[in-house]
Design an enzyme around this catalytic site. Structure first.
Site, PDB file in Angstrom:
ATOM      1  N   GLU A   1      73.376 -34.732 -59.563  1.00 27.02           N
ATOM      2  CA  GLU A   1      73.832 -36.055 -60.027  1.00 27.02           C
ATOM      3  C   GLU A   1      74.914 -35.776 -61.052  1.00 27.02           C
ATOM      4  O   GLU A   1      74.614 -35.395 -62.192  1.00 27.02           O
ATOM      5  CB  GLU A   1      72.678 -36.820 -60.682  1.00 27.02           C
ATOM      6  CG  GLU A   1      71.573 -37.220 -59.732  1.00 27.02           C
ATOM      7  CD  GLU A   1      71.984 -38.337 -58.804  1.00 27.02           C
ATOM      8  OE1 GLU A   1      72.941 -39.060 -59.114  1.00 27.02           O
ATOM      9  OE2 GLU A   1      71.355 -38.460 -57.736  1.00 27.02           O
TER      10      GLU A   1
ATOM     11  N   CYS B   1      77.382 -42.013 -66.769  1.00 29.69           N
ATOM     12  CA  CYS B   1      78.023 -41.362 -65.616  1.00 29.69           C
ATOM     13  C   CYS B   1      78.759 -42.367 -64.740  1.00 29.69           C
ATOM     14  O   CYS B   1      79.776 -42.053 -64.146  1.00 29.69           O
ATOM     15  CB  CYS B   1      76.970 -40.628 -64.800  1.00 29.69           C
ATOM     16  SG  CYS B   1      75.531 -41.649 -64.453  1.00 29.69           S
TER      17      CYS B   1
HETATM   18  P1  NAD Z   1      76.262 -30.648 -68.934  1.00 24.72           P
HETATM   19  O1  NAD Z   1      76.594 -30.331 -67.537  1.00 24.72           O
HETATM   20  O2  NAD Z   1      77.042 -30.026 -70.020  1.00 24.72           O
HETATM   21  O3  NAD Z   1      74.745 -30.303 -69.234  1.00 24.72           O
HETATM   22  C1  NAD Z   1      73.683 -30.840 -68.468  1.00 24.72           C
HETATM   23  C2  NAD Z   1      72.499 -29.919 -68.546  1.00 24.72           C
HETATM   24  O4  NAD Z   1      72.841 -28.689 -67.907  1.00 24.72           O
HETATM   25  C3  NAD Z   1      72.053 -29.550 -69.958  1.00 24.72           C
HETATM   26  O5  NAD Z   1      70.652 -29.486 -69.971  1.00 24.72           O
HETATM   27  C4  NAD Z   1      72.662 -28.178 -70.145  1.00 24.72           C
HETATM   28  O6  NAD Z   1      71.995 -27.374 -71.082  1.00 24.72           O
HETATM   29  C5  NAD Z   1      72.515 -27.602 -68.756  1.00 24.72           C
HETATM   30  N1  NAD Z   1      73.424 -26.502 -68.430  1.00 24.72           N
HETATM   31  C6  NAD Z   1      74.651 -26.269 -68.959  1.00 24.72           C
HETATM   32  N2  NAD Z   1      75.184 -25.158 -68.413  1.00 24.72           N
HETATM   33  C7  NAD Z   1      74.269 -24.682 -67.526  1.00 24.72           C
HETATM   34  C8  NAD Z   1      74.237 -23.569 -66.651  1.00 24.72           C
HETATM   35  N3  NAD Z   1      75.259 -22.726 -66.577  1.00 24.72           N
HETATM   36  N4  NAD Z   1      73.149 -23.380 -65.871  1.00 24.72           N
HETATM   37  C9  NAD Z   1      72.121 -24.248 -65.927  1.00 24.72           C
HETATM   38  N5  NAD Z   1      72.089 -25.310 -66.744  1.00 24.72           N
HETATM   39  C10 NAD Z   1      73.155 -25.547 -67.529  1.00 24.72           C
HETATM   40  O7  NAD Z   1      76.307 -32.240 -69.010  1.00 24.72           O
HETATM   41  P2  NAD Z   1      76.052 -33.167 -70.289  1.00 24.72           P
HETATM   42  O8  NAD Z   1      77.259 -33.068 -71.149  1.00 24.72           O
HETATM   43  O9  NAD Z   1      74.699 -32.918 -70.874  1.00 24.72           O
HETATM   44  O10 NAD Z   1      75.951 -34.595 -69.608  1.00 24.72           O
HETATM   45  C11 NAD Z   1      77.051 -35.356 -69.317  1.00 24.72           C
HETATM   46  C12 NAD Z   1      77.388 -35.279 -67.839  1.00 24.72           C
HETATM   47  O11 NAD Z   1      76.261 -35.690 -67.068  1.00 24.72           O
HETATM   48  C13 NAD Z   1      78.510 -36.213 -67.467  1.00 24.72           C
HETATM   49  O12 NAD Z   1      79.412 -35.556 -66.610  1.00 24.72           O
HETATM   50  C14 NAD Z   1      77.801 -37.335 -66.732  1.00 24.72           C
HETATM   51  O13 NAD Z   1      78.604 -38.021 -65.827  1.00 24.72           O
HETATM   52  C15 NAD Z   1      76.671 -36.617 -66.064  1.00 24.72           C
HETATM   53  N6  NAD Z   1      75.576 -37.551 -65.732  1.00 24.72           N
HETATM   54  C16 NAD Z   1      75.404 -37.925 -64.420  1.00 24.72           C
HETATM   55  C17 NAD Z   1      74.402 -38.829 -64.082  1.00 24.72           C
HETATM   56  C18 NAD Z   1      74.215 -39.281 -62.662  1.00 24.72           C
HETATM   57  O14 NAD Z   1      73.216 -39.927 -62.382  1.00 24.72           O
HETATM   58  N7  NAD Z   1      75.111 -38.973 -61.731  1.00 24.72           N
HETATM   59  C19 NAD Z   1      73.567 -39.350 -65.071  1.00 24.72           C
HETATM   60  C20 NAD Z   1      73.772 -38.951 -66.382  1.00 24.72           C
HETATM   61  C21 NAD Z   1      74.779 -38.041 -66.697  1.00 24.72           C
END
Ligand code: NAD
Length: 486
Positions: A253, A287
């Site tokens: 997502e 998002c």
């Molecule tokens: P992010 O990708 O930076 O982090 C998300 C999660 O992934 C965190 O728990 C982080 O620690 C983990 N993570 C980071 N690097 C990783 C790796 N290399 N391996 C495994 N896990 C890792 O995102 P964010 O800044 O926390 O959230 C914002 C983003 O989430 C935005 O792009 C937003 O659009 C998206 N989002 C999407 C939805 C949806 O339903 N499509 C809902 C909410 C947020």
């Protein structure tokens, strides 16, 4: 680690455990920049311990093999206990993420409902018996995928966790959650609640820490059957690549750059309110934020006037204060990122036409508040029109024909959601069909009912959450063939 601060340990096999290397990280309150907790900075050893606990619980069948109605009862009890802890959880969520308390309360309510909703499915999950002739029988069974890693973002910490955990548990899976490092508090409390509600130890585990340090270790584990990820496009891509080594199932997502189309025949007042809500709600950290607003030229000036009025009445302030409609952004890093986009917009020639007022309370001077901003004179090529900003930044462009609106709406690599404002049902449905997005709202923006599927087309992701489709992601299909001639 300091004794006076809340310590957020990992939650493995029903027990709170310290990180094996003894390292911790600070968790900030975005409202004032203060440190509210220390969380376990986990590494590969902690990931292995959590995976082992989840595998053990799955293999022993302590959850997956419980009678369905017993599993449903536990999910209902989790829901009841979330409601019982509503005020605590909402304040925690608000303090962790910066979202206004009323919004946090709504998230907790929906999280509680999700456990109730998926409890209902547990006793209704059946297979199929397709016809294969008179001398054989095919039984198609639905089984839990197995051990699932859920990685969640910081914008709806509890809701995103519940959106994954509730269906995963309903399916009979064992789960390891890695909450976003910015917002680990409510997810830990959810694990405690689940144990108190009767969930067997090891079925729901929580590991805190950074993505590169513990997230990847979880994704890489050959003992993990599936990764359910919500977060950014960059990280989602990386996870999919890493998961390919073990060919595990991945649902993603990811981000969005959702279009919001206002036709000339729309109920303009509703369209203004909904379009503004669509991009300023939750500080724009959504998002599906409708960050690209296309407005028919015939109503352009009236629309702008309305948007100006909306921005003026936004109350930016402490998230726990009554009347606050917009809190701070989640972190200093994120504030820098959004602020950079605003500067890029200005440098590329976009014209700021409205800007919100920052709080003047001196107690909030170290909080991560950012004034919402509306840009016009925007072109489709500008960075602020192409990249996800994830903050309270609206870009508005006028259009002349339905065809232009649809073409511009689809001019993005994302495809999460879209909003359409019109009184003409034919135009509404034709546009809805033409826009490439997982969710299309007609005369509304942002509702994501738990009963209906949610997910993205194109680079907004793979798979679906919520509804029946969200549950099916956590199920494997097994075919048993019986030769009746034998
Ligand atoms: P992010 O990708 O930076 O982090 C998300 C999660 O992934 C965190 O728990 C982080 O620690 C983990 N993570 C980071 N690097 C990783 C790796 N290399 N391996 C495994 N896990 C890792 O995102 P964010 O800044 O926390 O959230 C914002 C983003 O989430 C935005 O792009 C937003 O659009 C998206 N989002 C999407 C939805 C949806 O339903 N499509 C809902 C909410 C947020």
């Amino acid at each position: 680690m300091g004794d006076d601060l809340l310590s957020l340990r990992n939650y493995i096999a029903g027990v709170e455990v310290e990180p094996k290397r003894g390292t911790w990280f600070e968790v900030f309150n975005p409202a004032d920049g203060s440190i509210v907790a220390l969380a376990a900075r986990s590494g590969a050893e902690d990931a292995s311990e959590a995976v082992a606990a989840a595998c053990d619980s799955f293999q022993r069948g302590v959850w997956a093999h419980l009678p369905e109605r017993a599993r449903a009862t536990v999910l209902l009890e989790i829901s009841r206990r979330i409601r019982e802890r509503r005020e605590y959880l909402a304040r925690t969520e608000s303090t962790d993420s910066g979202k206004p308390l009323a919004d946090a309360e709504a998230d907790i309510d929906e999280a509680a409902y999700l456990f109730e909703y998926y409890a209902g499915w547990v006793t209704k999950l059946g297979g199929e018996i397709p016809p294969v002739g008179p001398h054989a029988m095919s039984l198609v069974l639905r089984e839990p995928v197995g051990v699932v890693v859920c990685i969640t973002p910081w914008n709806y910490p509890m809701l995103m966790a519940a959106q994954k955990i509730a269906p995963a548990l309903a399916a009979g899976c064992s789960v390891i959650v890695k909450p976003a490092e910015q917002t680990p508090m409510a997810t830990l409390e959810l694990a405690r609640i689940a144990t108190a509600a009767g969930l067997p130890d090891g079925v729901l585990n929580v590991v805190h820490g950074y993505g590169m340090e513990v997230g990847e270790a979880l994704v890489d584990s050959p003992l993990v059957d599936m990764v359910s990820f919500t977060g950014s496009l960059e990280v989602g891509r990386r996870i999919q690549q890493r998961a390919a080594h073990t060919v595990k199932k991945v649902t993603l997502e990811l981000g969005g750059k959702s279009p919001n189309i206002v036709f000339a025949d729309a109920d303009l007042e509703a369209a203004i309110r909904g379009s503004c809500f669509g991009v300023f709600w939750n500080q724009g950290e959504v998002c599906s934020a409708g960050s690209r607003v296309f407005v028919h030229r015939a109503v352009w000036q009236d629309f702008l006037d309305g948007v100006g009025g909306y921005v003026n009445q936004l109350r930016i302030g402490h998230p726990l204060e009554a009347g606050t409609t917009m809190g701070p952004l989640v972190s200093k890093e994120h504030w820098d990122r959004v602020h950079r986009y605003v500067e890029v917009g200005l440098n590329e020639g976009a014209r700021p036409i409205f800007e919100g007022r920052l709080p003047d309370d001196p107690r909030l001077q170290h909080g991560y508040y950012l004034a919402p901003i509306v840009f016009s004179d925007v072109t489709a090529e500008m960075t602020i029109m192409r990249e996800e900003i994830f903050g309270p930044v609206m870009s508005i462009i006028p259009f002349d024909s339905d065809a232009d609106a649809v073409q511009w709406a689809n001019d993005t690599p994302y495809g999460l959601a879209a909003a359409i404002w019109t009184r003409d049902i034919g135009r509404a449905l034709n546009t809805a069909k033409a826009v490439r997005a997982g969710t299309v709202w007609i005369n509304d923006s942002q509702p994501a009912p738990s009963e209906s599927p949610w997910g993205g087309y194109r680079q907004s992701g793979n798979g679906r959450e919520l509804g029946r489709q969200g549950l099916e992601e956590f199920l494997e299909t097994k075919h048993i063939y019986v030769n009746l001639k034998a």
